[in-house]
Design a protein around this motif. Structure first.
Motif, PDB file in Angstrom:
ATOM      1  N   TYR A  12       0.837  -1.215   0.000  1.00  0.00           N
ATOM      2  CA  TYR A  12       0.000   0.000   0.000  1.00  0.00           C
ATOM      3  C   TYR A  12       0.872   1.267   0.000  1.00  0.00           C
ATOM      4  CZ  TYR A  12      -3.758  -3.120   1.606  1.00  0.00           C
ATOM      5  OH  TYR A  12      -4.680  -4.126   1.735  1.00  0.00           O
ATOM      6  N   GLY A  13       2.172   1.076  -0.183  1.00  0.00           N
ATOM      7  CA  GLY A  13       3.084   2.222  -0.159  1.00  0.00           C
ATOM      8  C   GLY A  13       3.358   2.722   1.247  1.00  0.00           C
ATOM      9  N   ILE A  14       3.108   1.880   2.261  1.00  0.00           N
ATOM     10  CA  ILE A  14       3.355   2.300   3.645  1.00  0.00           C
ATOM     11  C   ILE A  14       4.636   1.638   4.149  1.00  0.00           C
ATOM     12  CG2 ILE A  14       2.450   2.249   6.019  1.00  0.00           C
ATOM     13  CD1 ILE A  14      -0.376   2.188   4.674  1.00  0.00           C
ATOM     14  N   GLU A  15       5.595   2.462   4.530  1.00  0.00           N
ATOM     15  CA  GLU A  15       6.914   1.979   4.975  1.00  0.00           C
ATOM     16  C   GLU A  15       6.981   2.030   6.484  1.00  0.00           C
ATOM     17  OE1 GLU A  15      10.110   1.279   3.770  1.00  0.00           O
ATOM     18  OE2 GLU A  15       9.535   1.152   1.657  1.00  0.00           O
ATOM     19  N   VAL A  16       7.005   0.879   7.128  1.00  0.00           N
ATOM     20  CA  VAL A  16       7.095   0.869   8.591  1.00  0.00           C
ATOM     21  C   VAL A  16       8.516   0.541   9.039  1.00  0.00           C
ATOM     22  CG1 VAL A  16       4.692   0.219   8.976  1.00  0.00           C
ATOM     23  CG2 VAL A  16       6.419  -1.565   8.689  1.00  0.00           C
ATOM     24  N   GLN A  17       8.781   0.783  10.317  1.00  0.00           N
ATOM     25  CA  GLN A  17      10.051   0.354  10.902  1.00  0.00           C
ATOM     26  C   GLN A  17       9.746  -0.825  11.826  1.00  0.00           C
ATOM     27  OE1 GLN A  17       9.341   3.994  11.411  1.00  0.00           O
ATOM     28  NE2 GLN A  17      10.062   3.941   9.297  1.00  0.00           N
ATOM     29  N   ILE A  18      10.701  -1.751  11.883  1.00  0.00           N
ATOM     30  CA  ILE A  18      10.528  -2.905  12.770  1.00  0.00           C
ATOM     31  C   ILE A  18      11.396  -2.696  14.002  1.00  0.00           C
ATOM     32  CG2 ILE A  18      10.771  -5.406  13.013  1.00  0.00           C
ATOM     33  CD1 ILE A  18      10.328  -5.646   9.984  1.00  0.00           C
ATOM     34  N   LYS A  19      10.737  -2.675  15.157  1.00  0.00           N
ATOM     35  CA  LYS A  19      11.490  -2.532  16.405  1.00  0.00           C
ATOM     36  C   LYS A  19      11.628  -3.917  17.031  1.00  0.00           C
ATOM     37  CE  LYS A  19      11.490  -0.363  20.883  1.00  0.00           C
ATOM     38  NZ  LYS A  19      10.722   0.378  21.854  1.00  0.00           N
ATOM     39  N   TRP A  20      12.820  -4.436  16.998  1.00  0.00           N
ATOM     40  CA  TRP A  20      13.091  -5.773  17.519  1.00  0.00           C
ATOM     41  C   TRP A  20      12.571  -5.906  18.945  1.00  0.00           C
ATOM     42  CZ3 TRP A  20      15.664  -8.008  21.576  1.00  0.00           C
ATOM     43  CH2 TRP A  20      16.055  -9.336  21.425  1.00  0.00           C
ATOM     44  N   PRO A  21      11.942  -6.998  19.346  1.00  0.00           N
ATOM     45  CA  PRO A  21      11.665  -8.150  18.483  1.00  0.00           C
ATOM     46  C   PRO A  21      10.245  -8.184  17.922  1.00  0.00           C
ATOM     47  CG  PRO A  21      11.354  -8.771  20.771  1.00  0.00           C
ATOM     48  CD  PRO A  21      11.707  -7.299  20.763  1.00  0.00           C
ATOM     49  N   ASN A  22       9.320  -7.368  18.424  1.00  0.00           N
ATOM     50  CA  ASN A  22       7.930  -7.660  18.043  1.00  0.00           C
ATOM     51  C   ASN A  22       7.044  -6.450  17.764  1.00  0.00           C
ATOM     52  OD1 ASN A  22       7.826  -6.937  20.824  1.00  0.00           O
ATOM     53  ND2 ASN A  22       5.804  -7.842  20.945  1.00  0.00           N
ATOM     54  N   ASP A  23       7.650  -5.295  17.537  1.00  0.00           N
ATOM     55  CA  ASP A  23       6.830  -4.108  17.279  1.00  0.00           C
ATOM     56  C   ASP A  23       7.053  -3.574  15.871  1.00  0.00           C
ATOM     57  OD1 ASP A  23       6.218  -4.201  19.929  1.00  0.00           O
ATOM     58  OD2 ASP A  23       7.106  -2.264  20.447  1.00  0.00           O
ATOM     59  N   LEU A  24       5.990  -3.000  15.319  1.00  0.00           N
ATOM     60  CA  LEU A  24       6.130  -2.238  14.076  1.00  0.00           C
ATOM     61  C   LEU A  24       5.785  -0.797  14.390  1.00  0.00           C
ATOM     62  CD1 LEU A  24       6.223  -5.039  12.798  1.00  0.00           C
ATOM     63  CD2 LEU A  24       4.781  -4.198  10.996  1.00  0.00           C
ATOM     64  N   LYS A  25       6.558   0.102  13.819  1.00  0.00           N
ATOM     65  CA  LYS A  25       6.338   1.508  14.130  1.00  0.00           C
ATOM     66  C   LYS A  25       6.124   2.331  12.867  1.00  0.00           C
ATOM     67  CE  LYS A  25       8.776   3.224  17.576  1.00  0.00           C
ATOM     68  NZ  LYS A  25      10.043   3.653  18.242  1.00  0.00           N
ATOM     69  N   LEU A  26       5.356   3.383  13.049  1.00  0.00           N
ATOM     70  CA  LEU A  26       5.118   4.329  11.964  1.00  0.00           C
ATOM     71  C   LEU A  26       5.128   5.700  12.619  1.00  0.00           C
ATOM     72  CD1 LEU A  26       4.416   4.315   8.902  1.00  0.00           C
ATOM     73  CD2 LEU A  26       2.011   4.278   9.545  1.00  0.00           C
ATOM     74  N   GLY A  27       5.877   6.636  12.047  1.00  0.00           N
ATOM     75  CA  GLY A  27       5.955   7.972  12.653  1.00  0.00           C
ATOM     76  C   GLY A  27       6.466   7.905  14.083  1.00  0.00           C
ATOM     77  N   ASN A  28       7.373   6.958  14.329  1.00  0.00           N
ATOM     78  CA  ASN A  28       7.986   6.752  15.651  1.00  0.00           C
ATOM     79  C   ASN A  28       7.015   6.319  16.751  1.00  0.00           C
ATOM     80  OD1 ASN A  28      10.480   6.472  16.788  1.00  0.00           O
ATOM     81  ND2 ASN A  28      10.380   8.441  17.863  1.00  0.00           N
ATOM     82  N   LYS A  29       5.820   5.850  16.373  1.00  0.00           N
ATOM     83  CA  LYS A  29       4.890   5.297  17.367  1.00  0.00           C
ATOM     84  C   LYS A  29       4.498   3.887  16.957  1.00  0.00           C
ATOM     85  CE  LYS A  29       2.626   9.104  19.635  1.00  0.00           C
ATOM     86  NZ  LYS A  29       1.309   9.714  19.837  1.00  0.00           N
ATOM     87  N   LYS A  30       3.916   3.162  17.910  1.00  0.00           N
ATOM     88  CA  LYS A  30       3.642   1.743  17.652  1.00  0.00           C
ATOM     89  C   LYS A  30       2.332   1.566  16.886  1.00  0.00           C
ATOM     90  CE  LYS A  30       3.428  -2.518  20.399  1.00  0.00           C
ATOM     91  NZ  LYS A  30       3.997  -3.185  21.571  1.00  0.00           N
ATOM     92  N   ILE A  31       2.386   0.876  15.737  1.00  0.00           N
ATOM     93  CA  ILE A  31       1.134   0.557  15.032  1.00  0.00           C
ATOM     94  C   ILE A  31       0.805  -0.921  15.124  1.00  0.00           C
ATOM     95  CG2 ILE A  31       1.064   2.407  13.302  1.00  0.00           C
ATOM     96  CD1 ILE A  31       1.911   0.075  11.322  1.00  0.00           C
ATOM     97  N   CYS A  32       1.779  -1.743  15.503  1.00  0.00           N
ATOM     98  CA  CYS A  32       1.505  -3.184  15.501  1.00  0.00           C
ATOM     99  C   CYS A  32       2.343  -3.886  16.554  1.00  0.00           C
ATOM    100  CB  CYS A  32       1.838  -3.741  14.113  1.00  0.00           C
ATOM    101  SG  CYS A  32       1.619  -5.514  13.936  1.00  0.00           S
ATOM    102  N   GLY A  33       1.732  -4.853  17.227  1.00  0.00           N
ATOM    103  CA  GLY A  33       2.459  -5.707  18.161  1.00  0.00           C
ATOM    104  C   GLY A  33       2.186  -7.164  17.815  1.00  0.00           C
ATOM    105  N   ILE A  34       3.168  -7.996  18.040  1.00  0.00           N
ATOM    106  CA  ILE A  34       3.042  -9.430  17.725  1.00  0.00           C
ATOM    107  C   ILE A  34       3.264 -10.235  19.004  1.00  0.00           C
ATOM    108  CG2 ILE A  34       4.074 -11.339  16.397  1.00  0.00           C
ATOM    109  CD1 ILE A  34       4.903  -9.083  14.341  1.00  0.00           C
ATOM    110  N   LEU A  35       2.414 -11.203  19.229  1.00  0.00           N
ATOM    111  CA  LEU A  35       2.534 -12.042  20.430  1.00  0.00           C
ATOM    112  C   LEU A  35       2.604 -13.504  20.008  1.00  0.00           C
ATOM    113  CD1 LEU A  35       2.431 -12.328  23.549  1.00  0.00           C
ATOM    114  CD2 LEU A  35      -0.054 -12.498  23.338  1.00  0.00           C
ATOM    115  N   THR A  36       3.771 -14.104  20.184  1.00  0.00           N
ATOM    116  CA  THR A  36       3.959 -15.506  19.814  1.00  0.00           C
ATOM    117  C   THR A  36       3.901 -16.364  21.071  1.00  0.00           C
ATOM    118  OG1 THR A  36       5.355 -14.834  17.980  1.00  0.00           O
ATOM    119  CG2 THR A  36       5.518 -17.126  18.643  1.00  0.00           C
TER     120      THR A  36
END
Ligand code: BT5
Length: 263
Positions: free
Chosen positions: A103-127
């Protein structure tokens, strides 16, 4: 578009991930549900919902999941050693990031389980996983992605850290289509991982890393150690260098990590 099998199916190109979807309007937690059915359901079953009443983060933390967020859990039964399970978190982070790229959206991956956009969290992963006598019975991988939810009524601590795709880009993405794209990318990267090519996901995590090259605090219970994140190792561990020059590898799940800019 609700996150039902019918809606997700339109863009789904997988063999088995998401071919069985269990949909709820409201549920306690899709990960909790996955853990209830994980031993008997088909591999690749995905649990989706509109709203969770007891969404979970790591270490007993809460995950706020109001309407407009995308919450789902994928059930897997990989034939791997327990020690490799944490790599699936990074496979998943890479998959979500690749799906958003479509979708043309570039996120950053914050090790180990967060995705960030604009330096804030947009996604968390729980394994999470269930084991018996050191054998892996199943893995439940939960994804909480803020699509068009807003945080005006959230508690202050969440407001401070959270954002959504809508808040950052003004785009109101179709969640079903996005869910399907995440599954498409996930199946591809997961199969590569199972076939010994974890590096495909790792390369994406490195390229998108929000921590490599940055000073970080390694937080373990009450002790804080200052270090610099240098790289991700071949098993997905975070390679750090302490102020005294010593190099160390941090295994995911062992510690919390905060880039110094976040404080
Ligand atoms: C995580 O934990 O980031 C993993 C979150 C996984 C959520 C999914 S949703 C589907 C599945 N079912 C579940 O019950 N869970 C999974 P952790 O790294 O521990 O981060 C938790 C922290 O993130 C909280 O303490 C808050 O600070 C922050 N937070 C909570 N809700 C948030 C949200 N909606 N957006 C951004 N940050 C949030």
């Amino acid at each position: 578009m609700y996150l039902t099998a019918e809606n997700i199916d339109d863009d789904l190109q997988t063999k088995y991930i998401g071919r069985k979807i269990i949909y709820f309007d409201t549920i306690d937690s899709t990960n909790a549900y996955a853990k209830r059915i994980g031993e008997t359901c088909e591999e690749g079953t995905v649990i989706t919902c509109e709203k969770q009443e007891m969404g979970r983060g790591r270490l007993g933390r809460q995950w706020e999941s109001q309407k407009g967020s995308l919450c789902m859990t994928i059930v897997l039964r990989p034939n791997i050693n327990i020690s490799h399970v944490s790599k699936i978190t990074q496979v998943c982070a890479a998959a979500v990031s690749e799906a958003l790229n479509e979708y043309g959206i570039e996120v950053q991956i914050k090790w180990p389980n967060d995705l960030k956009l604009g330096n804030k969290k947009i996604c968390g992963i729980l394994t999470e996983m269930k084991t018996e006598n050191n054998n892996l019975l199943f893995v439940a991988i939960g994804i909480g992605l803020n699509v068009y939810n807003v945080f005006e009524e959230s508690p202050e601590d969440i407001k401070k850290v959270a954002t959504s795709i809508f808040v950052e880009t003004g785009k109101k993405l179709n969640r079903s289509s996005l869910a399907a794209r995440i599954m498409n990318n996930f199946e591809y990267l997961y199969e590569e991982f199972i076939n010994g090519n974890f590096n495909v996901s790792l390369d994406i995590c490195k390229k998108k890393s929000d921590v490599i090259g940055k000073p970080i605090n390694l937080i373990n219970n009450k002790t804080v150690k200052k270090a610099k994140a240098i790289d991700l190792g071949s098993d997905g561990e975070l390679v750090v260098q302490y102020e005294n020059g010593k190099i160390d590898s941090i295994i995911s799940g062992e510690i919390s990590i905060r880039t110094i800019e976040d404080r």
